[in-house]
Motif scaffolding. Sequence first.
Motif, PDB file in Angstrom:
ATOM      1  N   GLY A 183       0.732  -1.300  -0.092  1.00 32.02           N
ATOM      2  CA  GLY A 183      -0.076  -0.063  -0.026  1.00 32.02           C
ATOM      3  C   GLY A 183       0.769   1.336  -0.039  1.00 32.02           C
ATOM      4  N   LEU A 184       0.315   2.220  -0.610  1.00 37.68           N
ATOM      5  CA  LEU A 184       1.148   3.668  -0.749  1.00 37.68           C
ATOM      6  C   LEU A 184       0.335   4.750   0.067  1.00 37.68           C
ATOM      7  N   PHE A 185       0.881   5.427   0.926  1.00 40.27           N
ATOM      8  CA  PHE A 185       0.581   6.569   1.691  1.00 40.27           C
ATOM      9  C   PHE A 185       1.279   7.451   1.105  1.00 40.27           C
ATOM     10  N   GLU A 186       0.601   8.341   0.386  1.00 44.66           N
ATOM     11  CA  GLU A 186       0.916   9.170  -0.915  1.00 44.66           C
ATOM     12  C   GLU A 186       1.466  10.551  -0.251  1.00 44.66           C
ATOM     13  N   GLU A 187       0.778  10.823   0.992  1.00 47.97           N
ATOM     14  CA  GLU A 187       1.089  12.109   1.609  1.00 47.97           C
ATOM     15  C   GLU A 187       2.688  12.276   2.185  1.00 47.97           C
ATOM     16  N   ASN A 188       3.177  10.990   2.453  1.00 47.08           N
ATOM     17  CA  ASN A 188       4.401  10.871   2.985  1.00 47.08           C
ATOM     18  C   ASN A 188       5.609  10.874   1.838  1.00 47.08           C
ATOM     19  N   CYS A 189       5.308  10.580   0.562  1.00 49.69           N
ATOM     20  CA  CYS A 189       6.140  10.457  -0.334  1.00 49.69           C
ATOM     21  C   CYS A 189       6.696  11.685  -0.940  1.00 49.69           C
ATOM     22  N   THR A 190       7.982  11.616  -1.182  1.00 46.79           N
ATOM     23  CA  THR A 190       8.914  12.998  -1.462  1.00 46.79           C
ATOM     24  C   THR A 190       9.478  12.755  -2.801  1.00 46.79           C
ATOM     25  N   VAL A 191       9.147  11.602  -3.411  1.00 49.70           N
ATOM     26  CA  VAL A 191       9.573  11.314  -4.857  1.00 49.70           C
ATOM     27  C   VAL A 191      11.230  11.428  -4.702  1.00 49.70           C
ATOM     28  N   ALA A 229      12.693   2.903  -5.995  1.00 51.17           N
ATOM     29  CA  ALA A 229      12.579   2.178  -7.303  1.00 51.17           C
ATOM     30  C   ALA A 229      14.129   2.065  -7.820  1.00 51.17           C
ATOM     31  N   ARG A 230      14.887   2.684  -7.101  1.00 48.75           N
ATOM     32  CA  ARG A 230      16.526   2.319  -7.315  1.00 48.75           C
ATOM     33  C   ARG A 230      16.951   1.054  -6.569  1.00 48.75           C
ATOM     34  N   GLU A 231      16.217   0.771  -5.690  1.00 46.24           N
ATOM     35  CA  GLU A 231      16.722  -0.341  -4.586  1.00 46.24           C
ATOM     36  C   GLU A 231      15.954  -1.654  -5.319  1.00 46.24           C
ATOM     37  N   CYS A 232      14.899  -1.314  -6.163  1.00 47.44           N
ATOM     38  CA  CYS A 232      14.032  -2.553  -6.477  1.00 47.44           C
ATOM     39  C   CYS A 232      14.938  -3.520  -7.222  1.00 47.44           C
ATOM     40  N   CYS A 274       6.955  -8.338  -9.481  1.00 43.39           N
ATOM     41  CA  CYS A 274       7.210  -8.155  -7.808  1.00 43.39           C
ATOM     42  C   CYS A 274       7.693  -9.519  -7.466  1.00 43.39           C
ATOM     43  N   MET A 275       8.602  -9.836  -6.710  1.00 43.19           N
ATOM     44  CA  MET A 275       8.880 -11.102  -5.769  1.00 43.19           C
ATOM     45  C   MET A 275       8.696 -10.678  -4.392  1.00 43.19           C
ATOM     46  N   TYR A 276       8.042  -9.712  -3.786  1.00 43.05           N
ATOM     47  CA  TYR A 276       7.680  -9.501  -2.506  1.00 43.05           C
ATOM     48  C   TYR A 276       8.912  -9.726  -1.611  1.00 43.05           C
ATOM     49  N   CYS A 277      10.093  -8.928  -1.834  1.00 46.85           N
ATOM     50  CA  CYS A 277      11.342  -9.106  -1.149  1.00 46.85           C
ATOM     51  C   CYS A 277      11.216  -7.968   0.151  1.00 46.85           C
ATOM     52  N   GLY A 278      10.449  -7.072  -0.085  1.00 50.88           N
ATOM     53  CA  GLY A 278      10.108  -5.803   0.812  1.00 50.88           C
ATOM     54  C   GLY A 278      11.413  -4.811   0.930  1.00 50.88           C
ATOM     55  N   ILE A 279      12.015  -4.785  -0.038  1.00 46.45           N
ATOM     56  CA  ILE A 279      13.235  -3.844   0.103  1.00 46.45           C
ATOM     57  C   ILE A 279      12.778  -2.438  -0.035  1.00 46.45           C
ATOM     58  N   CYS A 280      11.772  -2.330  -1.031  1.00 49.56           N
ATOM     59  CA  CYS A 280      11.394  -0.985  -1.093  1.00 49.56           C
ATOM     60  C   CYS A 280      10.736  -0.456   0.165  1.00 49.56           C
ATOM     61  N   ILE A 281      10.115  -1.090   0.944  1.00 49.21           N
ATOM     62  CA  ILE A 281       9.465  -0.924   2.140  1.00 49.21           C
ATOM     63  C   ILE A 281      10.651  -0.455   3.080  1.00 49.21           C
ATOM     64  N   GLU A 282      11.307  -1.354   3.510  1.00 53.30           N
ATOM     65  CA  GLU A 282      12.506  -1.227   4.286  1.00 53.30           C
ATOM     66  C   GLU A 282      13.320   0.145   4.001  1.00 53.30           C
ATOM     67  N   VAL A 283      13.650   0.297   2.474  1.00 56.67           N
ATOM     68  CA  VAL A 283      14.492   1.529   2.209  1.00 56.67           C
ATOM     69  C   VAL A 283      13.850   2.983   2.362  1.00 56.67           C
ATOM     70  N   CYS A 284      12.406   2.795   2.264  1.00 54.78           N
ATOM     71  CA  CYS A 284      11.632   4.224   2.377  1.00 54.78           C
ATOM     72  C   CYS A 284      12.082   5.008   3.409  1.00 54.78           C
ATOM     73  N   PRO A 285      12.505   6.074   3.443  1.00 56.84           N
ATOM     74  CA  PRO A 285      12.907   6.817   4.549  1.00 56.84           C
ATOM     75  C   PRO A 285      11.949   7.818   5.180  1.00 56.84           C
ATOM     76  N   PHE A 286      10.657   7.809   4.465  1.00 61.83           N
ATOM     77  CA  PHE A 286       9.393   8.408   5.081  1.00 61.83           C
ATOM     78  C   PHE A 286       8.179   7.597   5.304  1.00 61.83           C
ATOM     79  N   ASP A 287       8.494   6.378   5.408  1.00 64.17           N
ATOM     80  CA  ASP A 287       7.339   5.627   5.828  1.00 64.17           C
ATOM     81  C   ASP A 287       6.102   5.937   4.819  1.00 64.17           C
ATOM     82  N   ALA A 288       6.331   5.521   3.385  1.00 62.74           N
ATOM     83  CA  ALA A 288       5.175   5.873   2.644  1.00 62.74           C
ATOM     84  C   ALA A 288       4.831   4.534   1.892  1.00 62.74           C
ATOM     85  N   LEU A 289       5.463   3.312   2.304  1.00 55.67           N
ATOM     86  CA  LEU A 289       5.117   1.966   1.613  1.00 55.67           C
ATOM     87  C   LEU A 289       4.730   1.071   2.801  1.00 55.67           C
ATOM     88  N   PHE A 290       3.526   0.116   3.118  1.00 49.11           N
ATOM     89  CA  PHE A 290       3.427  -0.749   3.834  1.00 49.11           C
ATOM     90  C   PHE A 290       2.938  -1.920   3.303  1.00 49.11           C
TER      91      PHE A 290
END
Length: 256
Positions: free
Chosen positions: A45-53, A58-61, A100-116
Motif C-alpha cells: 500500500g502507498l501512503f501518498e502524503e509521505n512520499c517525497t519522490v 525504485a532504485r533499490e528494487c 514483484c517478488m515480494y522481497c520488501g526492500i522498497c518498504i525497508e529503504v523508504c525513509p519517510f514511511d510511505a510504503l506498507f
Amino acid sequence: MPPIPGSGLAKGLAVTLRTMTKRTVTAQYPDVQPELPPRTRGVIGLFEENCTVCMLCARECPDWCIYIDSHKETVPPAAPGGRERSRNVLDRFAIDFALCMYCGICIEVCPFDALFWSPEFEYAETDIHELTHERDKLRDWMWTVPEPPALDPGSEEPKEFAAARKTADKLRAAEEAEAQRAAEEAEARQAAEAQQAAGAQRPVEDRGAEGRRAGEDRGAEGRRAAEDRGSEGRQADEDQGGEGRPGPGSDRGGQP
C-alpha cells in the motif's frame, strides 16, 4: 556411530501414525477467511502524503517493477523577504505485481514511511496488465494495512517520536516568542499614542498659560501707567496751586 538399519522407515511410519490419529480440519476458503499473521506479505500500500519522490524505492528494487513520474513546482516564500523553494510533486506511482517478488526492500529503504505491507492477497486478474497497480489503487490498499503492534513498555522511545516532539517544542517556542513580541509591540504602540496625545495637549495648555501671563502683564502695565498718570496730574495741580497763591513778601500784598 552408523545409523541403525530401518530407522528412517520407523520415523516415517511414526509421523504417519501421528497424523492418522489427529482430526482432519479443512480450511473452508473462500467462505472463511484464513487468520493471517500480522506481518503477512500480501500487497503493498502507498501512503501518498509521505512520499517525497526521492526515487530510493525504485532504485533499490531488484526487479525494477516500480514506476515513478514527477515534476518540480516553485513554492512561494513562507515569510516576506524569503527566497522561493522548489519541491517534487508526484505524478505517477505504480507497482507491477507481475514482476514483484515480494522481497520488501522498497518498504525497508523508504525513509519517510510511505510504503506498507497489507495482508490482502486476493487480487488475481485474468489479464497480466491489470496487475500493474497505479497510485489510486495502491492508496486503496492502505485501508487494509493493520495497526502496528504495541511497543514493549520497557523499550526505548522511537526516534520518530523524539524528533516529532522536538519539532513540536520548537514550534511552540516560536509561537510563544511571536505572541510575546506582538504584545510588546502593542504596548509600545499604546505608549507612543499616549505620549503623542499628551504632547498634543501640552501646547494648548502652554498657550493658555502664556495668554494668562500676557494678560496679567498687560493689566500690570495698565495699572502702572494709570498710577503714573495720576501722580503726574497731582503734581501738576500742586504746581499750579503754588503759582496762584501770593506770598507774604510779595509786592501785591504790601500795597496799602
